[in-house]
Design an enzyme around this catalytic site. Structure first.
Site, mmCIF file in Angstrom:
data_model
loop_
_atom_site.group_PDB
_atom_site.id
_atom_site.type_symbol
_atom_site.label_atom_id
_atom_site.label_comp_id
_atom_site.label_asym_id
_atom_site.label_seq_id
_atom_site.Cartn_x
_atom_site.Cartn_y
_atom_site.Cartn_z
ATOM 1 N N LEU A 8 1.313 62.498 66.505
ATOM 2 C CA LEU A 8 1.884 61.347 65.790
ATOM 3 C C LEU A 8 3.275 61.656 65.207
ATOM 4 C CD1 LEU A 8 1.496 58.485 64.470
ATOM 5 C CD2 LEU A 8 0.512 59.681 62.524
ATOM 6 N N SER A 112 -3.772 64.079 65.915
ATOM 7 C CA SER A 112 -2.859 64.395 64.818
ATOM 8 C C SER A 112 -3.569 65.071 63.661
ATOM 9 C CB SER A 112 -2.219 63.092 64.320
ATOM 10 O OG SER A 112 -1.562 63.297 63.094
ATOM 11 N N ALA A 113 -2.833 65.920 62.956
ATOM 12 C CA ALA A 113 -3.388 66.574 61.763
ATOM 13 C C ALA A 113 -3.336 65.647 60.553
ATOM 14 C CB ALA A 113 -2.579 67.831 61.462
ATOM 15 N N GLU A 167 3.819 66.740 72.304
ATOM 16 C CA GLU A 167 3.874 67.456 71.036
ATOM 17 C C GLU A 167 5.309 67.803 70.650
ATOM 18 O OE1 GLU A 167 2.789 68.747 68.370
ATOM 19 O OE2 GLU A 167 0.678 68.278 68.499
HETATM 20 C C1 BG6 Z 1 1.106 66.639 60.938
HETATM 21 C C2 BG6 Z 1 2.498 66.941 60.471
HETATM 22 O O1 BG6 Z 1 1.154 65.649 61.936
HETATM 23 O O2 BG6 Z 1 0.300 66.166 59.860
HETATM 24 C C3 BG6 Z 1 2.455 67.904 59.297
HETATM 25 O O3 BG6 Z 1 3.246 67.498 61.518
HETATM 26 C C4 BG6 Z 1 1.558 67.343 58.182
HETATM 27 O O4 BG6 Z 1 3.764 68.092 58.812
HETATM 28 C C5 BG6 Z 1 0.187 67.063 58.752
HETATM 29 O O5 BG6 Z 1 1.446 68.278 57.124
HETATM 30 C C6 BG6 Z 1 -0.749 66.440 57.729
HETATM 31 O O6 BG6 Z 1 -0.292 65.158 57.396
HETATM 32 P P1 BG6 Z 1 -0.780 64.283 56.171
HETATM 33 O O7 BG6 Z 1 -0.204 62.917 56.446
HETATM 34 O O8 BG6 Z 1 -2.278 64.279 56.188
HETATM 35 O O9 BG6 Z 1 -0.249 64.918 54.934
HETATM 36 MG MG MG Z 2 4.234 66.424 65.243
#
Ligand code: BG6
Ligand code: MG
Length: 214
Positions: A8, A112-113, A167
């Site tokens: 994402l 996505s994380a 990615e």
């Molecule tokens: C990832 C980002 O997609 O999501 C990171 O590249 C980020 O930088 C991580 O820390 C977690 O995101 P969020 O929105 O849960 O703080």
């Molecule tokens: Mg990314």
């Protein structure tokens, strides 16, 4: 190829710069300046792991209650920065690829994380394009662990070897490679090490590139 999995932040939308801005403010609170190179090592990494890295770079140790406070603060800052996101913020090439996948019947997942993924996709009005959404709430292991992508392939019902992952992060490319998927790195830096393919922007990928793989 049987499926596409998109990261994402930094792939669909340029929110990577807002994560950086927010972590910079938090790092200043700890008394140091977060560098661009350090930020590259936070891309793709969960919020909790990112804070741990920042604390270790700053040589700071705090208890879990303080950690929770800073994680909340970071997310408040971040949510403030993304409050006005709209369809206009979708990165070049994204819609072209989503349309191509739809025409070719290639299922699309998000890997996505971020725990903010659903809200962001809603703001961009493209959530319905994703058959499967694996976000930070559904994973326990941060990229470079392949969990997020393997879960995505499983939920799509496809073999990992038949998945292309888009990615923008070092951790994400490693995760895709570990999942035995085809890693396509998108980076203004030109090249992410060990990515199977590298492009500057999604918009630079000719559709013939996929035709050869399908
Ligand atoms: C990832 C980002 O997609 O999501 C990171 O590249 C980020 O930088 C991580 O820390 C977690 O995101 P969020 O929105 O849960 O703080
Ligand atoms: Mg990314």
């Amino acid at each position: 190829m049987k499926a596409f999995i998109f990261d994402l932040d930094g792939i669909i939308v340029d929110t990577a710069k807002y994560h950086f801005k927010s972590w910079k403010i938090i790092s200043k609170n700890f008394g140091f300046e977060l560098s661009k190179n350090q930020n590259e090592l936070l891309k793709g990494v969960s919020r909790e792991k990112s804070l741990d890295r920042i604390l270790s770079w700053g040589g700071i140790s705090i208890d879990r209650f303080e950690k929770k406070k800073y994680l909340e603060k970071k997310n408040e800052l971040y949510k403030g920065f993304i409050s006005n996101l709209s369809q206009m913020d979708i990165l070049p090439g994204v819609n072209k690829l989503l349309d191509f996948a739809t025409i070719k019947d290639i299922p699309i997942a998000l890997g996505s994380a971020s725990k903010n993924a659903h809200q962001i996709l809603e703001k961009l009005r493209i959530k319905n394009k994703f058959k499967v959404i694996i976000d930070g709430n559904l994973t326990s292991k941060s990229k470079p662990h392949p969990e997020v992508f393997l879960k995505g392939a499983k939920m799509l019902g496809v073999n990992p070897k038949e998945v292309i992952v888009f990615e923008d992060s070092i951790a994400g490319v490693k995760a895709a490679n570990q999942a035995k998927m085809v890693s396509v790195a998108i980076c203004k830096c030109g090249k992410i090490e060990n990515a199977k393919y590298n492009f500057i922007s999604l918009d630079d990928i000719p559709l013939e590139f996929f035709e050869k793989m399908i």
